[in-house]
Design an enzyme around this catalytic site. Structure first.
Site, mmCIF file in Angstrom:
data_model
loop_
_atom_site.group_PDB
_atom_site.id
_atom_site.type_symbol
_atom_site.label_atom_id
_atom_site.label_comp_id
_atom_site.label_asym_id
_atom_site.label_seq_id
_atom_site.Cartn_x
_atom_site.Cartn_y
_atom_site.Cartn_z
ATOM 1 C CG HIS A 1 5.438 6.305 1.789
ATOM 2 N ND1 HIS A 1 4.831 7.121 0.850
ATOM 3 C CD2 HIS A 1 4.646 5.207 1.903
ATOM 4 C CE1 HIS A 1 3.717 6.525 0.429
ATOM 5 N NE2 HIS A 1 3.586 5.366 1.033
ATOM 6 C CG HIS B 1 -0.421 4.848 -0.287
ATOM 7 N ND1 HIS B 1 -0.476 3.483 -0.110
ATOM 8 C CD2 HIS B 1 -1.457 5.373 0.401
ATOM 9 C CE1 HIS B 1 -1.513 3.194 0.684
ATOM 10 N NE2 HIS B 1 -2.123 4.313 0.997
HETATM 11 C C1 OKP Z 1 2.425 2.606 2.624
HETATM 12 B B1 OKP Z 1 2.588 2.098 1.203
HETATM 13 C C2 OKP Z 1 -4.767 3.449 7.589
HETATM 14 C C3 OKP Z 1 -3.878 4.697 7.408
HETATM 15 C C4 OKP Z 1 -2.646 4.285 6.673
HETATM 16 C C5 OKP Z 1 -0.493 4.990 5.892
HETATM 17 C C6 OKP Z 1 -0.354 4.455 4.509
HETATM 18 C C7 OKP Z 1 1.029 3.975 4.224
HETATM 19 C C8 OKP Z 1 1.105 3.244 2.909
HETATM 20 N N1 OKP Z 1 -5.590 3.524 8.755
HETATM 21 N N2 OKP Z 1 -1.828 5.366 6.213
HETATM 22 O O1 OKP Z 1 2.640 3.063 0.207
HETATM 23 O O2 OKP Z 1 1.724 1.040 0.814
HETATM 24 ZN ZN ZN Z 2 0.756 1.932 -0.670
#
Ligand code: OKP
Ligand code: ZN
Length: 316
Positions: free
Chosen positions: A136, A172
């Site tokens: 990200h 994601h």
């Molecule tokens: C990072 B990776 C949970 C909300 C989380 C952020 C996600 C980040 C993911 N309460 N939102 O791509 O695994």
């Molecule tokens: Zn992720």
């Protein structure tokens, strides 16, 4: 199979993240590494390697120097146990700075680069156990638990020696990785992820994002419905591999997130532990050298077993 990691990556240790204004326990825990390393050792993986330090230019040729300096300088002023939340370089409320964040993020980038270097030296497959994750992180921003984009840094490093494809199988969308190579045709980005209409990062990962300028056609997104099953996932993965084969890359980087697991605490697909071996087998049908880079995966109890299952799909 060589496995690269260092315990320095555990020094980044935020306590909470903020979700809709509410503090929640930090999901990207240092115990993720412990879970993976102990499962690997139990399964007789013994070839562990510490990263070495690469010239900073490997990072600053992608990340803006002002952003790099911000992380480096600002973390020095943070006290033990303190968490610093948004500033113009931090895009969300999941990606705080702590005293050791810069040090851990640097180590994580060097873990990725060390894996890439081993690949250039003739290894056919390596596993860079990166933490914090990277996909990200953009040119001048942290987000989604990521600070430096480990996969992008490794891809950029390898791109001086040949064509690189990145397959991102984290739950994601890797907005950061897409962003770095959006206008380049020497690095192909292919991603399978939860529909961004429903899930983080919400603002990228759509099918119409195909690249721009000479990068047009070299970015490919597969947004997927929630609760997708093993079999449906395997079918789309095979279609994505066709994009990669057509590109004829010299190197493959797998941004390997395991938050696609049915019991992941923050995600919502239905993949099972034995199925990760099948994912590994499907990917290993590609013949070019492969660098696996760890991204997400938040079920601490099962993460190690998932990684072992996945790696078993590749030849040792
Ligand atoms: C990072 B990776 C949970 C909300 C989380 C952020 C996600 C980040 C993911 N309460 N939102 O791509 O695994
Ligand atoms: Zn992720």
């Amino acid at each position: 199979m060589k496995i690269i990691y260092t315990d320095i990556q555990k020094k980044h240790n935020p306590i909470y993240e903020i979700y809709d204004g509410v503090k929640e326990s930090y999901a990207e825990k240092k115990e993720r590494i412990t879970s993976i390393v102990s499962a690997l050792k139990e399964n007789n993986y013994t070839d562990f390697i510490s990263p070495h330090h690469f010239p900073l230019s490997n990072i600053t040729s992608l990340h803006h120097i002002a952003y790099f300096n911000f992380l480096s300088n600002r973390t020095k002023k943070i006290k033990e146990g303190e968490e610093l939340y948004p500033s113009y370089f931090i895009m969300d409320t999941y990606t705080p700075l702590t005293k050791y964040t810069f040090e851990a993020a640097m180590a994580s980038a060097n873990v990725a680069l060390t894996g890439a270097e081993l690949i250039l030296n003739g290894e056919k497959i390596c596993y860079s156990l990166c933490r914090p994750p990277g996909h990200h992180a953009e040119e001048r921003s942290s987000g989604g638990y990521c600070y430096f984009n480990n996969a992008a840094i490794a891809a950029n490093y390898l791109s001086s020696q040949g064509r690189v494809a990145i397959l991102d199988i984290d739950y994601h969308h890797g907005n950061g990785t897409q962003h770095f190579f959006y206008e380049r045709n020497d690095v192909l980005y292919v991603s399978l992820h939860a529909d961004p209409n429903l899930k983080f990062p919400y603002n990228s990962g759509f099918v119409d994002e195909i690249g721009k300028g000479k990068g047009e056609g070299f970015n490919k997104n597969y947004p997927l419905p929630l609760n997708i099953s093993n079999i449906e996932y395997a079918n789309i993965l095979k279609r994505a591999l066709k994009d990669i084969r057509d590109y004829k890359p010299n190197f493959l980087i797998v941004s390997a997130g395991f938050d696609t697991y049915e019991k992941d605490p923050i995600a919502g697909f239905a993949l099972t532990i034995p199925f990760y071996k099948e994912i590994g087998q499907i990917i290993s049908s590609l013949t070019m050298p492969k660098l696996i880079i760890q991204e997400g995966g938040y079920n601490i109890d099962d993460l190690g077993r998932i990684v072992v299952s996945f790696l078993k799909g590749f030849i040792k």
